[in-house]
Structures are given as structure tokens and as C-alpha cells.
Design a protein around this motif. Structure first.
Motif, PDB file in Angstrom:
ATOM      1  N   ASN A  34       0.827  -1.217   0.000  1.00  0.00           N
ATOM      2  CA  ASN A  34       0.000   0.000   0.000  1.00  0.00           C
ATOM      3  C   ASN A  34       0.857   1.261   0.000  1.00  0.00           C
ATOM      4  O   ASN A  34       0.618   2.184  -0.766  1.00  0.00           O
ATOM      5  CB  ASN A  34      -0.914   0.036   1.231  1.00  0.00           C
ATOM      6  N   ASP A  35       1.847   1.284   0.876  1.00  0.00           N
ATOM      7  CA  ASP A  35       2.616   2.512   1.051  1.00  0.00           C
ATOM      8  C   ASP A  35       3.591   2.764  -0.083  1.00  0.00           C
ATOM      9  O   ASP A  35       3.916   3.919  -0.369  1.00  0.00           O
ATOM     10  CB  ASP A  35       3.390   2.464   2.372  1.00  0.00           C
ATOM     11  N   ASN A  36       4.083   1.700  -0.691  1.00  0.00           N
ATOM     12  CA  ASN A  36       5.175   1.878  -1.638  1.00  0.00           C
ATOM     13  C   ASN A  36       4.815   1.639  -3.087  1.00  0.00           C
ATOM     14  O   ASN A  36       5.518   2.119  -3.977  1.00  0.00           O
ATOM     15  CB  ASN A  36       6.343   0.967  -1.265  1.00  0.00           C
TER      16      ASN A  36
ATOM     17  N   PHE B 274       0.152   3.162  -2.803  1.00  0.00           N
ATOM     18  CA  PHE B 274       0.034   4.507  -2.243  1.00  0.00           C
ATOM     19  C   PHE B 274      -1.359   4.818  -1.731  1.00  0.00           C
ATOM     20  O   PHE B 274      -1.714   5.956  -1.534  1.00  0.00           O
ATOM     21  CB  PHE B 274       0.443   5.579  -3.267  1.00  0.00           C
ATOM     22  N   ARG B 275      -2.205   3.806  -1.543  1.00  0.00           N
ATOM     23  CA  ARG B 275      -3.590   4.092  -1.152  1.00  0.00           C
ATOM     24  C   ARG B 275      -3.990   3.259   0.051  1.00  0.00           C
ATOM     25  O   ARG B 275      -3.382   2.248   0.356  1.00  0.00           O
ATOM     26  CB  ARG B 275      -4.549   3.783  -2.307  1.00  0.00           C
TER      27      ARG B 275
ATOM     28  N   PHE C 245      -3.056   6.824  -8.637  1.00  0.00           N
ATOM     29  CA  PHE C 245      -3.088   8.127  -7.965  1.00  0.00           C
ATOM     30  C   PHE C 245      -4.336   8.933  -8.315  1.00  0.00           C
ATOM     31  O   PHE C 245      -4.542  10.008  -7.761  1.00  0.00           O
ATOM     32  CB  PHE C 245      -1.836   8.935  -8.332  1.00  0.00           C
TER      33      PHE C 245
ATOM     34  N   ALA D 156      -2.456   9.689  -1.366  1.00  0.00           N
ATOM     35  CA  ALA D 156      -1.542   8.879  -2.166  1.00  0.00           C
ATOM     36  C   ALA D 156      -0.359   9.719  -2.645  1.00  0.00           C
ATOM     37  O   ALA D 156       0.786   9.253  -2.651  1.00  0.00           O
ATOM     38  CB  ALA D 156      -2.290   8.272  -3.351  1.00  0.00           C
TER      39      ALA D 156
ATOM     40  N   LYS E 190       2.126  10.066   0.065  1.00  0.00           N
ATOM     41  CA  LYS E 190       2.936   8.849   0.222  1.00  0.00           C
ATOM     42  C   LYS E 190       4.020   8.755  -0.842  1.00  0.00           C
ATOM     43  O   LYS E 190       5.142   8.352  -0.561  1.00  0.00           O
ATOM     44  CB  LYS E 190       2.041   7.602   0.156  1.00  0.00           C
ATOM     45  N   LEU E 191       3.667   9.126  -2.042  1.00  0.00           N
ATOM     46  CA  LEU E 191       4.660   9.099  -3.120  1.00  0.00           C
ATOM     47  C   LEU E 191       5.788  10.082  -2.812  1.00  0.00           C
ATOM     48  O   LEU E 191       6.967   9.766  -2.976  1.00  0.00           O
ATOM     49  CB  LEU E 191       3.992   9.464  -4.455  1.00  0.00           C
TER      50      LEU E 191
ATOM     51  N   LYS F 290       7.976   8.647  -0.206  1.00  0.00           N
ATOM     52  CA  LYS F 290       8.820   7.568  -0.738  1.00  0.00           C
ATOM     53  C   LYS F 290       9.994   8.145  -1.537  1.00  0.00           C
ATOM     54  O   LYS F 290      11.141   7.748  -1.351  1.00  0.00           O
ATOM     55  CB  LYS F 290       7.988   6.646  -1.634  1.00  0.00           C
TER      56      LYS F 290
ATOM     57  N   ASP G 175       7.434   5.237 -10.552  1.00  0.00           N
ATOM     58  CA  ASP G 175       7.368   6.277  -9.524  1.00  0.00           C
ATOM     59  C   ASP G 175       7.852   7.614 -10.068  1.00  0.00           C
ATOM     60  O   ASP G 175       7.288   8.673  -9.758  1.00  0.00           O
ATOM     61  CB  ASP G 175       8.220   5.890  -8.311  1.00  0.00           C
TER      62      ASP G 175
END
Lengths: 88, 652
Positions: free
Chosen positions: A14-16, A19-20, B453, B604, B607-608, B611, B622
């Protein structure tokens, strides 16, 4: 234990990659490749995560879609590795 | 080379016509800093911002013909204007200037709208025919020069760039969700769609006619290849003969692109294509030649040794700019404003800096190697598709997929990949072979991850819209009968070339500094000739651009002539992060800004950002997501979000 591991794996995905937060966006059995979530760098990220998080060594020969291409497969792979290590 | 703008019909009465034209052309003044002009009469207004290159004294625009029946505003060059002028003089046409502009007017008098067939050039022009009360807007075959239009009320407005259309009171910028999905799939919207709703791009090779009867957009040229089985349609001479004719054709394509009343320079990337062009220029005009290169601080992208080798071999006066990540980050918001679409790569940024260098060195025109990879099959994608097809033909073979290791030797993360994953990335499922987009499926798969996204609203609006199906619907009827290499070349040449290479990495970033690029490999004669060259002479086994190398071997040092393709790339997400990170990055990606644009899922995106910030080397997906989302947000802030006052844009 197994459920906890699966949650850790899902959180990492999810995180990597995803992302949701919403669980509907990928099911545990869905192919990460087909969903466009994993590219060549992503595999290396995933392997690094499994090695640090679960303290296992992923052999080069293990880096195949059969082991790593869905949350179900990753969880099963990690279980089998840890069980083998425990049995040894 | 210039900027054009104007309207036909009855424009918004709240702004006087001359003032409206001044505002429109003022928005694209960077394209033509040398002079401005406008022409207004009942029902039509034409404006022009001029970059003087040919007939410095006589070429002012808008220009009328001797008979005063036509008025023209024109951006670009007609390279064969000398020969065409001779032909027109023989037919009794009269000229009062030595410009290529007047050649368009006279050619139209003789041939009507079909005059475009006679032009070997890069152009976008609007021509008002008084007698017919008809406006013709036309664009060159492959899409070197831009043209956009929008209809509002009782008027059609047109311009070289969208920002000029946004000066019209009725025209506002609103992101088109379908176009956004296309950009985040293909890297560009599928023309005539633009990233903004109800603002259209005139597609390459098309013309628009507007009169009392309405508005018609029609193609006048389309790239086409012979059927794979039709050997009679191919050039069946000995390869040496084909190579010799190609060499002569390229020389002539270069020769007519040196026509200018100002000095002409060249871009020298260090690769095969720009080296060929530079060597031909040197042969044709042995006097002083200035060449220009981008060098990168990061060795992964840098090609300096090859650039210096070529500059030394030809004795050019060579200039280099060194591009660091911080340079990319600094110029990126301006670049997004110039290209007027989201970007998924940072490749335009170094070229923007390079054009600025050319301008500082006092030049307005450069020749480049653009187009050779499309026309002569240079991209790695063509090799990749060939190997994938070879593997798919024998799905049981364990040996064939080992050849995939030969792809992308310059991408370390791919080289360290396990064979099974390499196969998984490239080979896909068995039914892909039947897909007309076969060659491009791995590229599109990489982009598919960006959909993660999309915010809830965007997802809902898009519904089951499928950008790939949309692209399939636009393929020519005979596409399925072409050789697979021809199909892949078509997808690159008809779509990515105008949609990204010639626009975001071409016209828009060079004209930002009033620098005109000219491309000998995109001469229509070269393109036509190349479509008839047998595919196996272009991509010979896995040697790309084989016939081009054969045609030009005597021009280049061996180290350049035999050099494998090094794709042009620039640092992506990490250019924007780290200690020198500009403040706009966090602003544009903030929960508030992403929420205001209402396109992406703000959580989202956070989070990106985390990362990428954490420095764990992000991969292709990414990077594309980061650059794509950041540029979309910047575009929204610059053109759509009216809560940000205009003055703050200008100060930025």
C-alpha cells in the motif's frame, strides 16, 4: 502470525506501490505486474523489504513471479521460508 | 519563425479587435521578439510576432499578395521556397519580396488549399481569402510547428500556443480528464484533444477551412507504409544503391535547411543523428560553425566525450551547458507553462537551457538530428518489440527469452533483474501478439501504475474510458497489413513525435527563447524514401539505423558511426528533492493544492512524495508518477486556478 505478516506485506505494498488506503484497489490474489504496480526497481524494493522486515535471505533463484507477484504469493513465500528456517 | 494568432467571425465585442489581437500575440511574444503586426477587417483579424530569419527587410507580416486578395500570418519556414518561387514565376505569379512568406500567398493563388502539398517546410499559417471569405489554417506534415484553435460564440480563434487563446474573454482553461488520462498513458493528449476542455489542436498534416458553410478539418498527408507482403512497393535495389541515394537526399535536405539570412548552428548530442547533420552542414558550408551540447553533472546521463570528439573532428566552435538536477527543478514551472501540458519526463528541461545558451550566443536557428530514430528505426523500443515478437512466436522456448538480456544495457536495475522477471516485464500474455499496439505495450504497462493516484472524482468521470482503445481506433485501415516494424514506427512517428518530441522537447522549449529548430531527417522526401526501404535494412537483426549508418559512414569517426544508441534522458524525481528543493514542490503537492485541483488522491500523493523523499531509488513508474503529478499540479496552478492572482505567475 501469518495474518500479521500478511498485514505487514499489505501495508508495504500500500505505502510503496499502491500509495492508497482503500482495500478495494487491489485484492490479495491480484497480479502486481498486471496492475502495473511493480517495475524492475519495484522488485528490488520488495526483496529488500522482505529481507529486512522478516530477516530472511531471498535467493536470486527465488525472485520469480510465482513467489512474488501477489500479496497471497508473497505471504506464502515468506511463510515457507520462515518455516524452513525454523525447521532447520 | 514566429507566433501567430487571430480570429474569424464575430469576436467577443467587449474587447476591441486590435486590443484583442495585441493581447493574444502579446501572450506569445517570446516566439517573435523582432517585430509585431496585426491586420483587422470585417470578420477577420490576424496577428503576428516575428522572429526575423529570411528577408529581414521585406518579410513583415501579416502579408498581403500583390493583388491584395489574400492576407497571411505565418509561423515557420518553407525550405523549398526558392524552387517553388521559380515555378510560380513561370506560371506568371508576381512577387514584391524575397520572402518564403510571399511564396505561400502565390502558391495558394495557383493551387488553392492544395498548395500545402507543394511545401517542403515546417509551418503553421492562417490565410484569409477575401474573395471566398474563407480562412485556411494549416500545419506541416509531421507537426513541427504548433497550431491551436477554439470556437466560442460566433468566432473561431486560433494561435500558435494555447496561452494566446486564453486571452480571449470567453476562453477559460479547464483540465480535460480524458486528456489527462491520455497524457498519463502516452505522454501527450491525442490531437485534436488538448489538456484543456474545448480547446483543440490542429493535428499535424491537417488543414482547417472556415467560411459561411462552417468549419472543416481535413487531413492532407498521412504517414503510410507498404503492405508487408507487397515486395513490389519496396525499394529492391542493392543496399549500397539505396544507401547512396539516401546519403544524397540527406545532404539536400540539410542544404535547403541552411537557407537563412542569419547564421545557423547545430545541436550536437554526441549520438549518430546530430553528428550526421553537423557533418553535412560542415561539408556544405565549411566556414565557422557553432555547435551546442547539453552535458550532465551525473555521469549516468552524460555524453560529453562523444560530443567533444565530434566537435574536434569537425572543427566546430563548440559550447556546452552543464545541467544539474537543481537547474531542472528551477526551470520546471516555466517549462510547464511553455509546453501547456503535463509532463511525465524532465527531458524538456535541459533542452530549454540549451536553447537559452544558443540565444545568448546570438543564434536564432539550429539544425538537429531529431526524427532519425523514428524514420530509420533507432529507438530501443523497436529492438524490444522485435525480440518480444520473436519470443512470442515460440512460447515454449527457454532460449529465446535469454536474448532479452541484450536490451537496455545502460539501465542498471534492469541488468540486475532475474531472467524470469525480465520475461514477465517484456513478454506479457500470449494474446498480445494480436494487438496492433503490441510494440508499445510494455511502455503503456509502466504508465498504467499512475492510475493508482487518480482521485475518486477523476475515476468516476473516466468511467470505463480506455485510452488504448481510443488509440487503436485512430490507426489507419491498412495498418494491420504493414510489417511489424512499420507499425511500431508509425506509432512513434504519428503520435509520440508530434505529441512530445517535436513539441514538449522541441518547438515549445526552443521557441521559449526564440530559437528555431530545423530537422533534415524530417524532410518529406526523406520520410517518403524511408517508408520504401525494406524493414530489415533499417533494423538489421538488432543493429538499429543500419541503412543510415551505411549511408553516412564516410562522414563520421568510427567511434561515433558504430556507437550504440544512447537514449536522451535526464534526472527525474530526485532533481526536485534533496537539500536544494524549491518551495513550489511542497506547495504544489500539498494536501490543500491537490485537493483544490481535485484530480489526484491527496493522501496517495503524500505517500509518493515521502517515498521519493526517503531516497529509496524510485523506479520508472514512480518517477513518471512524480513528474506527471507535479507538472499537472503546476499546470493547474498556472492556468486553471483562478484563486491565485495572475500577477504572482508573472513574478514567479
Amino acid at each position: 502470525m501469518t495474518t500479521m505478516r500478511r498485514d505487514q506485506i499489505r501495508t508495504f505494498i500500500n505505502d510503496n506501490f499502491l500509495f492508497r488506503e482503500d482495500r478495494e484497489s487491489i485484492a490479495d490474489g491480484d497480479s502486481l505486474l498486471d496492475a502495473g504496480l511493480i517495475d524492475s526497481t519495484g522488485i528490488l524494493e520488495l526483496v529488500a523489504f522482505l529481507e529486512t522486515e522478516f530477516g530472511l535471505v531471498v535467493d536470486d533463484a527465488d525472485i520469480v513471479p510465482e513467489n512474488l507477484d501477489s500479496i497471497d504469493r508473497i505471504a506464502a513465500y515468506v511463510d515457507s521460508k520462515l518455516n524452513t528456517a525454523a525447521a532447520a | 519563425m514566429c507566433g501567430i494568432a487571430g480570429y474569424v467571425g464575430r469576436p467577443d465585442p467587449t474587447v476591441p479587435p486590435h486590443a484583442l489581437l495585441a493581447r493574444m500575440v502579446g501572450a506569445i511574444a517570446h516566439r517573435g521578439p523582432d517585430a509585431r503586426g496585426s491586420h483587422v477587417e470585417v470578420g477577420v483579424g490576424l496577428a503576428h510576432a516575428r522572429l526575423s530569419i529570411l528577408d529581414l527587410a521585406g518579410g513583415a507580416q501579416p502579408m498581403s499578395d500583390v493583388e491584395d486578395e489574400l492576407v497571411l500570418t505565418f509561423n515557420g519556414e518553407i525550405f523549398n521556397y526558392v524552387e517553388l518561387r521559380d515555378e510560380l514565376l513561370q506560371r506568371g505569379c508576381r512577387f514584391r519580396t524575397a520572402s518564403d512568406t510571399e511564396t505561400i500567398l502565390q502558391a495558394y493563388r495557383v493551387f488553392g488549399p492544395d498548395c500545402v502539398q507543394k511545401f517542403n517546410g515546417d509551418f503553421a499559417f492562417a490565410l484569409w481569402d477575401r474573395g471566398r471569405r474563407r480562412l485556411m489554417l494549416a500545419r506541416d506534415r509531421v507537426g513541427v510547428r504548433p497550431a491551436f484553435y477554439a470556437t466560442r460564440g460566433n468566432a473561431l480563434y486560433f494561435a500558435s500556443e494555447i496561452k494566446a487563446l486564453l486571452e480571449v474573454p470567453d476562453v477559460a482553461a479547464e483540465i480535460d480528464p480524458v486528456a489527462l488520462d491520455q497524457v498519463l498513458t502516452f505522454w501527450f493528449p491525442l490531437a485534436p484533444r488538448t489538456i484543456f476542455k474545448d480547446i483543440c489542436e490542429l493535428p499535424p498534416g491537417h488543414m482547417l477551412l472556415a467560411d459561411e458553410a462552417g468549419l472543416r478539418v481535413t487531413p492532407y498527408w498521412r504517414l503510410s507504409f507498404p503492405d508487408a507482403g507487397d515486395h513490389a512497393a519496396l525499394d529492391r535495389r542493392a543496399p549500397r544503391d539505396i544507401a547512396d541515394e539516401l546519403g544524397a537526399l540527406l545532404e539536400d535536405a540539410t542544404r535547403i535547411r541552411l537557407r537563412a539570412d542569419v547564421p545557423v548552428g547545430a545541436y550536437l548530442s554526441g549520438g549518430l543523428d546530430s553528428s550526421i547533420v553537423t557533418a553535412l552542414m560542415k561539408r556544405l558550408a565549411p566556414d565557422r560553425l557553432k555547435t551546442f551540447s547539453v552535458a550532465f553533472e551525473d555521469a549516468e546521463y552524460d555524453e560529453r566525450p562523444f560530443q567533444e570528439m565530434m566537435a574536434a573532428a569537425l572543427g566546430t566552435e563548440h559550447r556546452t551547458i552543464t545541467c544539474a538536477g537543481a537547474d531542472i527543478a528551477r526551470s520546471f514551472p516555466d517549462i510547464v507553462a511553455h509546453v501547456e501540458r503535463p509532463l511525465v519526463r524532465t527531458g524538456p528541461a535541459p533542452l530549454y537551457g540549451l536553447a537559452a545558451l544558443v540565444r545568448r550566443e546570438g543564434l536564432k536557428v539550429v539544425l538537429t538530428g531529431e526524427g532519425a530514430d523514428e524514420v530509420f528505426a533507432g529507438y530501443d523500443l523497436f529492438k524490444e518489440a522485435k525480440l518480444r515478437r520473436f519470443c512470442a512466436a515460440q512460447p515454449g522456448s527457454r532460449r529465446r527469452p535469454l536474448l532479452l538480456q541484450r536490451l537496455y544495457p545502460y539501465l542498471p536495475q534492469l541488468q540486475t533483474q532475474s531472467q524470469r522477471y525480465r520475461e514477465a516485464f517484456f513478454l506479457g500474455s500470449a494474446d498480445e501478439l494480436a494487438d496492433p499496439l503490441f510494440s508499445h505495450l510494455p511502455r503503456f504497462r509502466t504508465m498504467r501504475g499512475i492510475k493508482q493516484f487518480y482521485g475518486a472524482g477523476l475515476r468516476e468521470t473516466l468511467g470505463d474510458y480506455d485510452a488504448l482503445a481510443d488509440l487503436r481506433d485512430r490507426l489507419p485501415d491498412d495498418f494491420s497489413r504493414w510489417h511489424p516494424l512499420s507499425q511500431a514506427q508509425y506509432l512513434e512517428t504519428a503520435f509520440l513525435l508530434p505529441g512530445y518530441i517535436l513539441s514538449s522537447q522541441g518547438d515549445r522549449v526552443s521557441m521559449a527563447h526564440a530559437v528555431e529548430g530545423r530537422f533534415p531527417f524530417l524532410d518529406p522526401r526523406v520520410i517518403d524514401f524511408a517508408t520504401r526501404i525494406p524493414p530489415h535494412l533499417k533494423l538489421r537483426v538488432l543493429r538499429e539505423k543500419h541503412i543510415l549508418r551505411e549511408a553516412t559512414a564516410d562522414l563520421l569517426p568510427d567511434a561515433i558511426a558504430n556507437r550504440p544508441k544512447q537514449p536522451y534522458r535526464a534526472p527525474d524525481s530526485r532533481a526536485f528533492l534533496g537539500p536544494q528543493r524549491p518551495s513550489y514542490v511542497d506547495d504544489a503537492l500539498s494536501l490543500a493544492a491537490v485537493g483544490r485541483a481535485d484530480l489526484f488522491d491527496a493522501g496517495a500523493v503524500q505517500k509518493l512524495l515521502r517515498k521519493c523523499d526517503a531516497g529509496r531509488a524510485p523506479g520508472a513508474r514512480d518517477n513518471a508518477a512524480f513528474v506527471g503529478i507535479l507538472s499537472t499540479q503546476l499546470l493547474h496552478g498556472r492556468f486553471v486556478d483562478t484563486s491565485i492572482p495572475r500577477s504572482s505567475h508573472e513574478a514567479a
